[in-house]
Design an enzyme around this catalytic site. Structure first.
Site, short mmCIF file in Angstrom:
data_model
loop_
_atom_site.label_atom_id
_atom_site.label_comp_id
_atom_site.label_asym_id
_atom_site.label_seq_id
_atom_site.Cartn_x
_atom_site.Cartn_y
_atom_site.Cartn_z
N TYR A 48 0.99 -1.09 0.22
CA TYR A 48 0.06 -0.07 -0.17
C TYR A 48 1.03 1.17 0.00
O TYR A 48 0.28 2.35 0.02
CB TYR A 48 -0.75 0.14 1.22
CG TYR A 48 -1.85 -1.18 1.34
CD1 TYR A 48 -2.20 -2.23 0.43
CD2 TYR A 48 -2.54 -1.03 2.53
CE1 TYR A 48 -3.07 -3.09 0.43
CE2 TYR A 48 -3.59 -2.24 2.73
CZ TYR A 48 -3.70 -3.37 1.55
OH TYR A 48 -4.50 -4.28 1.71
N ASN A 135 -6.12 -14.07 1.02
CA ASN A 135 -6.32 -14.64 -0.27
C ASN A 135 -5.90 -15.99 -0.61
O ASN A 135 -5.49 -16.40 -1.78
CB ASN A 135 -5.62 -13.55 -1.27
CG ASN A 135 -6.29 -12.19 -1.27
OD1 ASN A 135 -7.31 -11.92 -1.46
ND2 ASN A 135 -5.05 -11.35 -1.00
N GLN A 156 -7.16 -13.52 5.60
CA GLN A 156 -7.84 -12.08 5.23
C GLN A 156 -8.07 -12.52 3.83
O GLN A 156 -7.43 -12.63 2.80
CB GLN A 156 -7.03 -11.23 5.33
CG GLN A 156 -7.81 -9.81 5.15
CD GLN A 156 -6.86 -8.56 5.17
OE1 GLN A 156 -6.70 -7.86 4.31
NE2 GLN A 156 -6.34 -8.33 6.38
N TRP A 182 -11.90 -8.81 3.73
CA TRP A 182 -11.22 -7.32 3.23
C TRP A 182 -12.45 -6.94 2.32
O TRP A 182 -13.22 -7.69 1.97
CB TRP A 182 -10.05 -7.57 2.61
CG TRP A 182 -9.65 -8.53 1.13
CD1 TRP A 182 -9.09 -9.70 1.27
CD2 TRP A 182 -10.14 -8.19 -0.08
NE1 TRP A 182 -8.83 -10.10 -0.04
CE2 TRP A 182 -9.17 -9.18 -0.64
CE3 TRP A 182 -10.72 -7.17 -0.78
CZ2 TRP A 182 -9.80 -9.34 -2.06
CZ3 TRP A 182 -10.78 -7.29 -2.09
CH2 TRP A 182 -10.35 -8.36 -2.84
N GLY A 186 -17.46 -4.59 -0.29
CA GLY A 186 -17.21 -4.82 -1.51
C GLY A 186 -16.99 -3.52 -2.34
O GLY A 186 -17.39 -3.38 -3.62
N1 LIG Z 1 -5.63 -8.68 1.57
C1 LIG Z 1 -6.14 -7.93 0.66
O1 LIG Z 1 -5.91 -8.47 -0.50
C2 LIG Z 1 -6.91 -6.89 0.49
C3 LIG Z 1 -7.55 -6.27 -0.59
C4 LIG Z 1 -8.46 -5.23 -0.42
C5 LIG Z 1 -8.68 -4.62 0.91
N2 LIG Z 1 -7.96 -5.09 1.94
C6 LIG Z 1 -8.04 -4.40 3.26
O2 LIG Z 1 -9.57 -4.18 3.38
C7 LIG Z 1 -9.86 -2.83 3.82
C8 LIG Z 1 -11.03 -2.47 3.31
O3 LIG Z 1 -11.30 -2.75 1.99
P1 LIG Z 1 -11.49 -1.55 0.62
O4 LIG Z 1 -11.06 -0.51 1.30
O5 LIG Z 1 -11.18 -2.13 -0.44
O6 LIG Z 1 -12.96 -1.48 0.64
P2 LIG Z 1 -14.48 -1.19 1.39
O7 LIG Z 1 -13.91 -1.06 2.92
O8 LIG Z 1 -15.29 -2.50 1.22
O9 LIG Z 1 -14.86 -0.12 0.88
C9 LIG Z 1 -14.26 1.21 0.92
C10 LIG Z 1 -15.21 2.23 0.21
O10 LIG Z 1 -16.55 2.46 0.86
C11 LIG Z 1 -16.76 3.92 1.17
N3 LIG Z 1 -17.22 3.66 2.45
C12 LIG Z 1 -16.87 3.62 3.78
N4 LIG Z 1 -17.71 3.74 4.85
C13 LIG Z 1 -19.02 4.04 4.14
C14 LIG Z 1 -20.16 4.42 4.84
N5 LIG Z 1 -20.45 4.35 6.09
N6 LIG Z 1 -21.06 4.72 3.86
C15 LIG Z 1 -20.93 5.11 2.60
N7 LIG Z 1 -19.76 4.77 1.92
C16 LIG Z 1 -18.59 4.33 2.64
C17 LIG Z 1 -15.42 4.38 1.09
O11 LIG Z 1 -15.61 5.70 0.67
P3 LIG Z 1 -14.80 6.93 1.45
O12 LIG Z 1 -13.36 6.53 1.78
O13 LIG Z 1 -14.81 7.96 0.58
O14 LIG Z 1 -15.48 7.33 2.84
C18 LIG Z 1 -14.74 3.58 -0.02
O15 LIG Z 1 -15.14 4.06 -1.24
C19 LIG Z 1 -8.69 -2.28 3.13
O16 LIG Z 1 -8.39 -0.77 3.55
C20 LIG Z 1 -7.46 -2.95 3.28
O17 LIG Z 1 -6.96 -2.84 4.73
C21 LIG Z 1 -7.12 -6.12 1.70
#
Ligand SMILES: NC(=O)c1ccc[n+]([C@@H]2O[C@H](COP(=O)([O-])OP(=O)(O)OC[C@H]3O[C@@H](n4cnc5c(N)ncnc54)[C@H](OP(=O)(O)O)[C@@H]3O)[C@@H](O)[C@H]2O)c1
Length: 295
Positions: A48, A135, A156, A182, A186
């Site tokens: 990241y 994954n 995760q 993660w 979605g």
């Molecule tokens: N291990 C892996 O391969 C892997 C892959 C992907 C992610 N991850 C981990 O999982 C975490 C979360 O996944 P992600 O960031 O991909 O997606 P997510 O948490 O599913 O979604 C994030 C999105 O949702 C929006 N959001 C957040 N809270 C909200 C709410 N209460 N109402 C409306 N919209 C909202 C955010 O917008 P704003 O930011 O504009 O508020 C952002 O666009 C990552 O940060 C990372 O730490 C790990």
């Protein structure tokens, strides 16, 4: 905050703050905000490119290090025993800490056995308090759980309403591997925030669809890592411990499963090629910047 006890006895918050796609410019402020509103689990990764900013925020926050559960992940480029060890020490330096609560292998590609042995040794030395994978779908997870010395404590994986991982979770439960979600929203793909079933359930409790999605995973025993750069949403996403979904609510949400990734399949050979290409490109960039420094 509720906690989960991992197979080695380590306690981990069931809800944390993830910093994927949080830019270097914003990351320090975001992690400071997250810690201020009460998050105690922070999830970052070598890939990241914001470990340094996470470390700055933790150092400035005034929250004692021992109260924070810090996760990072080894990127594929650093797999293999020696490289992984080096990369863990690099992460420790960037994060300004002498231990990591949970270190994960980010992807099940390349020399992940060499990488895992390095994590096992660092775990035995106490530098890593828990180790796990990310994954690793059932075939890879069962492989490492059987052939490695230490069974991963966490896996995760993408887990949200449209891709619930019910079958994969059964395999994780069998090997006492804690599932961690993660993209628990979605990333909003497939209209999840506007989904009428989630909105309707939320209205009963005065909660948003986002809060319903998090609560649903927590009630299934899944650790969640919502990401937001907005402090109001960070607070909203944390405020999910004062209501309980009924069995009927849980069943209605279970019926929304499409059993399909909203992103990509780790079983798709073209995707594995894409990862391999990315790793190679990053290596070349890294080598050429090293050469430049030598000049
Ligand atoms: N291990 C892996 O391969 C892997 C892959 C992907 C992610 N991850 C981990 O999982 C975490 C979360 O996944 P992600 O960031 O991909 O997606 P997510 O948490 O599913 O979604 C994030 C999105 O949702 C929006 N959001 C957040 N809270 C909200 C709410 N209460 N109402 C409306 N919209 C909202 C955010 O917008 P704003 O930011 O504009 O508020 C952002 O666009 C990552 O940060 C990372 O730490 C790990």
């Amino acid at each position: 905050m509720d906690y989960i006890t991992l197979s080695n006895g380590v306690k981990m918050p069931i809800l944390g703050y993830g910093v994927y796609q949080v830019t270097k410019d914003e990351c320090e402020r975001c992690v400071l905000d997250a810690l201020k509103v009460g998050y105690r689990l922070i999830d970052t990764a070598q890939s990241y490119f914001n470990e340094e900013e996470v470390g700055n925020a933790i150092a400035k926050s005034g929250v004692p290090r021992k109260e924070i559960f810090l996760t990072t992940k080894v990127w594929v480029e650093h797999y293999g025993y020696e490289e992984t060890k080096k990369s863990v020490y690099d992460s420790l330096k960037k994060l300004k800490t002498d231990y990591i609560d949970l270190m994960l292998l980010h992807q099940p590609f390349s020399d992940y056995y060499g990488a895992w042995r390095a994590l096992e040794d660092l775990y035995k030395e106490g530098v890593l308090k828990a180790i796990g994978v990310s994954n690793f779908y059932p075939d890879r997870l069962v492989d490492i759980a059987n052939f490695a010395e230490i069974v991963p404590m966490v896996n995760q994986v993408e887990t949200h309403v449209l891709n619930q991982q019910t079958e994969a979770k059964k395999w994780m439960d069998k090997y006492k591997v804690q599932i961690e979600a993660w993209a628990p929203f979605g990333e909003g793909r497939g209209g999840l925030f506007e989904n009428p079933v989630l909105v309707k359930i939320g209205e009963k409790y005065g909660k948003t669809s986002a809060q319903v999605m998090l609560r649903w995973n927590i009630q299934r025993g899944v650790i969640v890592l919502p990401k937001s750069t907005h402090i109001e949403r960070m607070e909203q996403n944390l405020n999910v411990f004062d209501f309980t979904l009924t069995n009927q609510d849980m069943a209605e949400i279970a019926a929304l499963d499409t059993q399909t990734s909203s992103f990509f399949s780790h079983y798709d050979p073209a995707m594995v090629e894409w990862f391999a290409k990315m790793v190679e490109e990053r290596k070349q960039q890294h080598d050429s910047s090293k050469e430049k420094k030598n000049w």
